[in-house]
Design a protein around this motif. Structure first.
Motif, PDB file in Angstrom:
ATOM      1  N   GLU A 192     -84.950 -14.962 -55.439  1.00 33.44           N
ATOM      2  CA  GLU A 192     -86.162 -15.308 -55.659  1.00 33.44           C
ATOM      3  C   GLU A 192     -86.896 -16.112 -54.267  1.00 33.44           C
ATOM      4  OE1 GLU A 192     -88.418 -18.730 -58.592  1.00 33.44           O
ATOM      5  OE2 GLU A 192     -86.141 -18.399 -58.733  1.00 33.44           O
ATOM      6  N   LEU A 193     -86.079 -16.945 -53.652  1.00 29.39           N
ATOM      7  CA  LEU A 193     -86.162 -17.641 -52.590  1.00 29.39           C
ATOM      8  C   LEU A 193     -86.599 -16.531 -51.305  1.00 29.39           C
ATOM      9  CD1 LEU A 193     -84.850 -20.520 -50.640  1.00 29.39           C
ATOM     10  CD2 LEU A 193     -84.573 -18.425 -49.708  1.00 29.39           C
ATOM     11  N   LEU A 194     -85.767 -15.486 -51.345  1.00 27.81           N
ATOM     12  CA  LEU A 194     -86.296 -14.526 -50.229  1.00 27.81           C
ATOM     13  C   LEU A 194     -87.462 -13.804 -50.536  1.00 27.81           C
ATOM     14  CD1 LEU A 194     -82.684 -12.714 -49.905  1.00 27.81           C
ATOM     15  CD2 LEU A 194     -83.687 -14.259 -48.415  1.00 27.81           C
ATOM     16  N   TRP A 195     -87.802 -13.629 -51.891  1.00 29.00           N
ATOM     17  CA  TRP A 195     -89.086 -12.715 -52.087  1.00 29.00           C
ATOM     18  C   TRP A 195     -90.221 -13.770 -51.882  1.00 29.00           C
ATOM     19  CZ3 TRP A 195     -87.320  -9.717 -57.118  1.00 29.00           C
ATOM     20  CH2 TRP A 195     -86.518  -8.797 -56.746  1.00 29.00           C
ATOM     21  N   ALA A 196     -90.209 -15.019 -51.704  1.00 23.60           N
ATOM     22  CA  ALA A 196     -91.325 -16.147 -51.678  1.00 23.60           C
ATOM     23  C   ALA A 196     -91.922 -15.755 -50.189  1.00 23.60           C
ATOM     24  CB  ALA A 196     -90.660 -17.431 -51.593  1.00 23.60           C
ATOM     25  N   ASN A 197     -91.169 -15.263 -49.262  1.00 16.48           N
ATOM     26  CA  ASN A 197     -92.109 -14.765 -47.930  1.00 16.48           C
ATOM     27  C   ASN A 197     -91.941 -13.244 -47.958  1.00 16.48           C
ATOM     28  OD1 ASN A 197     -92.558 -14.447 -45.407  1.00 16.48           O
ATOM     29  ND2 ASN A 197     -90.496 -14.605 -44.453  1.00 16.48           N
ATOM     30  N   PRO A 198     -93.213 -12.714 -48.030  1.00 13.41           N
ATOM     31  CA  PRO A 198     -93.458 -11.244 -48.503  1.00 13.41           C
ATOM     32  C   PRO A 198     -93.201 -10.599 -46.979  1.00 13.41           C
ATOM     33  CG  PRO A 198     -95.541 -12.614 -48.357  1.00 13.41           C
ATOM     34  CD  PRO A 198     -94.497 -13.599 -48.573  1.00 13.41           C
ATOM     35  N   ARG A 199     -93.325 -11.322 -45.940  1.00 14.02           N
ATOM     36  CA  ARG A 199     -93.159 -10.594 -44.405  1.00 14.02           C
ATOM     37  C   ARG A 199     -91.987 -10.400 -44.073  1.00 14.02           C
ATOM     38  NH1 ARG A 199     -96.350 -12.498 -39.203  1.00 14.02           N
ATOM     39  NH2 ARG A 199     -98.098 -11.522 -40.626  1.00 14.02           N
ATOM     40  N   VAL A 200     -91.743  -8.764 -43.433  1.00 17.02           N
ATOM     41  CA  VAL A 200     -90.701  -8.635 -43.176  1.00 17.02           C
ATOM     42  C   VAL A 200     -90.740  -7.940 -41.913  1.00 17.02           C
ATOM     43  CG1 VAL A 200     -88.903  -6.565 -43.387  1.00 17.02           C
ATOM     44  CG2 VAL A 200     -89.802  -7.736 -45.515  1.00 17.02           C
ATOM     45  N   VAL A 201     -89.761  -8.192 -40.861  1.00 14.76           N
ATOM     46  CA  VAL A 201     -89.823  -7.775 -39.328  1.00 14.76           C
ATOM     47  C   VAL A 201     -89.222  -6.729 -39.280  1.00 14.76           C
ATOM     48  CG1 VAL A 201     -89.071  -8.478 -37.055  1.00 14.76           C
ATOM     49  CG2 VAL A 201     -90.502 -10.192 -38.439  1.00 14.76           C
ATOM     50  N   PHE A 202     -89.564  -5.788 -38.374  1.00 14.04           N
ATOM     51  CA  PHE A 202     -88.753  -4.630 -38.027  1.00 14.04           C
ATOM     52  C   PHE A 202     -88.353  -4.711 -36.541  1.00 14.04           C
ATOM     53  CE2 PHE A 202     -91.956  -3.062 -41.007  1.00 14.04           C
ATOM     54  CZ  PHE A 202     -91.238  -2.700 -42.038  1.00 14.04           C
ATOM     55  N   PHE A 203     -87.136  -4.214 -36.419  1.00 15.13           N
ATOM     56  CA  PHE A 203     -86.476  -4.170 -35.037  1.00 15.13           C
ATOM     57  C   PHE A 203     -86.153  -2.972 -34.181  1.00 15.13           C
ATOM     58  CE2 PHE A 203     -85.057  -7.482 -37.723  1.00 15.13           C
ATOM     59  CZ  PHE A 203     -85.232  -8.849 -37.064  1.00 15.13           C
ATOM     60  N   LYS A 204     -86.013  -3.245 -32.755  1.00 15.95           N
ATOM     61  CA  LYS A 204     -85.577  -1.978 -31.937  1.00 15.95           C
ATOM     62  C   LYS A 204     -84.543  -2.559 -31.300  1.00 15.95           C
ATOM     63  CE  LYS A 204     -89.297  -3.391 -28.541  1.00 15.95           C
ATOM     64  NZ  LYS A 204     -90.396  -3.213 -27.866  1.00 15.95           N
ATOM     65  N   GLU A 205     -83.497  -1.816 -30.685  1.00 14.36           N
ATOM     66  CA  GLU A 205     -82.233  -1.922 -30.337  1.00 14.36           C
ATOM     67  C   GLU A 205     -82.642  -1.844 -28.640  1.00 14.36           C
ATOM     68  OE1 GLU A 205     -77.931  -0.065 -30.154  1.00 14.36           O
ATOM     69  OE2 GLU A 205     -78.911   0.073 -31.828  1.00 14.36           O
ATOM     70  N   GLU A 206     -82.199  -2.848 -27.987  1.00 20.96           N
ATOM     71  CA  GLU A 206     -82.046  -2.942 -26.567  1.00 20.96           C
ATOM     72  C   GLU A 206     -80.853  -3.161 -26.102  1.00 20.96           C
ATOM     73  OE1 GLU A 206     -86.692  -4.589 -26.205  1.00 20.96           O
ATOM     74  OE2 GLU A 206     -85.052  -5.941 -25.462  1.00 20.96           O
TER      75      GLU A 206
END
Length: 395
Positions: A284-298
């Protein structure tokens, strides 16, 4: 096993070292994602009004006009108005300034020849050059308020697995297919529950973490140093850097808990203490923030390990000397004199505006890059204190 990771350097000679989404102290406003913005157009001008902030006692230059930006105004002041001017170890800021000179914007580009030359100069030579070439301006809101907010962010150091493994089941994703054709993209909850979203994410996991809350922290910070266990059992250090978001609004999980009266301490230590007592409400806490970040590997080589991730200006961040700003108030690459006194640290120092974040908005607003490691995490986790800034602009 040997690694290239070194502890973060000290933020300044007078303070401890304090990595685009937030973090413990930055987490409360929780920096959100680090998203680049365009350069700020040259300013229009307006008459100077009397200074309204009692915290700055030195008068503005009476005959000089204020410089009006999109979300701030700059009021010219004498150098004596800068708290602590002359006491900072300027050479510590010069590495950050040299980084800004890799991608300078006019008119700051005209300074870079001297900045490079003075990288081996004395602190006195550096200070005298700044006073001859730059004019300090107090940064204010359009209404004349000169005090704002300083938070901090850092680069987490975490363990992960290349493939799902016992204890490592939380995926971190690359940019999914079709992201540009659907805006906003699926929310965090939809990514966890909708077959359509899960189909788009299939094969896009870049690594797997152990703890979903730590994965959220990594997304809030926007970058992390990750030791990844490979399928053959070997391990290597990489940087997972910000690649984009699902274009959903950022919502602070600390604010979500505060609004429900569930906690009084919305730092990450406070949030994790609440979760330890209420594990059944983690999703429930995690879903309270709808934004997700995607990553690239360096690749994280020796030189890369000495600096942080690339900020919105496109240059690597320097611990204790890089800040994230609202580019509508302060252009990228600008040298800034920062003054902030609070419970976590007292800062009077030269920094460079090299990054931004979704929560970094307003005239007098900055996010202080603390570095990486436990000490940086501790400072970033709790910093939330008053701020004043002076932009140092070419004459």
């Amino acid at each position: 096993m040997p690694t290239n990771i070194r502890p973060a350097p000290k933020a300044s000679s007078s303070s401890k070292v304090m990595n685009r989404v937030l973090m413990w102290g930055c987490w409360l406003p929780i920096v959100g994602t680090l998203a680049a913005c365009g350069s700020v157009p040259m300013a229009t001008r307006a008459p100077v009004e009397s200074p309204r902030s009692p915290a700055v006692s030195a008068p503005a230059v009476a005959t000089a006009p204020a410089v009006v930006q999109a979300r701030s105004r700059w009021v010219p002041v004498p150098w004596e108005a800068l708290p602590g001017w002359g006491s900072d170890s300027l050479f510590e800021a010069w590495n950050a300034w040299l980084k800004s000179c890799e991608k300078p914007q006019p008119p700051l580009a005209s300074l870079c020849g001297d900045v490079r030359r003075l990288s081996i100069g004395s602190a006195q030579e550096q200070m005298e050059w700044m006073q001859s070439r730059l004019q300090p301006h107090r940064v204010e809101t359009p209404q004349g308020e000169a005090t704002g907010l300083l938070t901090s962010y850092y680069e987490p150091i975490i363990e992960a697995s290349r493939n799902p493994a016992p204890g490592f089941t939380v995926p971190l994703y690359q940019l999914p297919a079709g992201l540009a054709t659907r805006k906003p993209w699926f929310t965090r909850q939809e990514m966890d529950t909708l077959p359509e979203a899960q189909a788009a994410l299939r094969g896009k996991a870049i690594a797997y973490m152990a703890d979903p809350v730590d994965a959220l922290v990594l997304q809030i910070q926007g970058s992390g140093r990750v030791r990844i266990t490979q399928p053959d059992g070997s391990q290597r250090w990489v940087r997972l850097a910000y690649a984009g978001t699902n274009d959903q609004p950022y919502r602070s999980v600390g604010r979500w808990l505060l609004d429900q009266g569930l906690i009084k301490d919305a730092s990450w230590p406070g949030i994790k203490a609440w979760l330890a007592q209420n594990p059944q409400r983690q999703q429930e806490l995690l879903w309270a923030n709808p934004r997700v970040v995607f990553f690239k590997e360096e690749v994280l080589g020796d030189l890369d390990a000495a600096f942080g991730p690339r900020g919105a200006q496109g240059v690597a961040l320097t611990p204790g000397r890089s800040i994230a700003v609202d580019p509508g108030s302060i252009p990228y690459g600008a040298p800034v004199w920062l003054a902030s006194n609070g419970n976590q640290t007292n800062l009077q120092k030269l920094v460079l505006a090299q990054d931004t974040g979704s929560a970094i908005t307003g005239a007098v607003r900055a996010d202080y890059f603390a570095g990486w490691g436990a000490e940086a995490a501790e400072l970033a986790g709790r910093m939330r204190q008053p701020l004043q800034m002076w932009i140092l602009w070419p004459k």
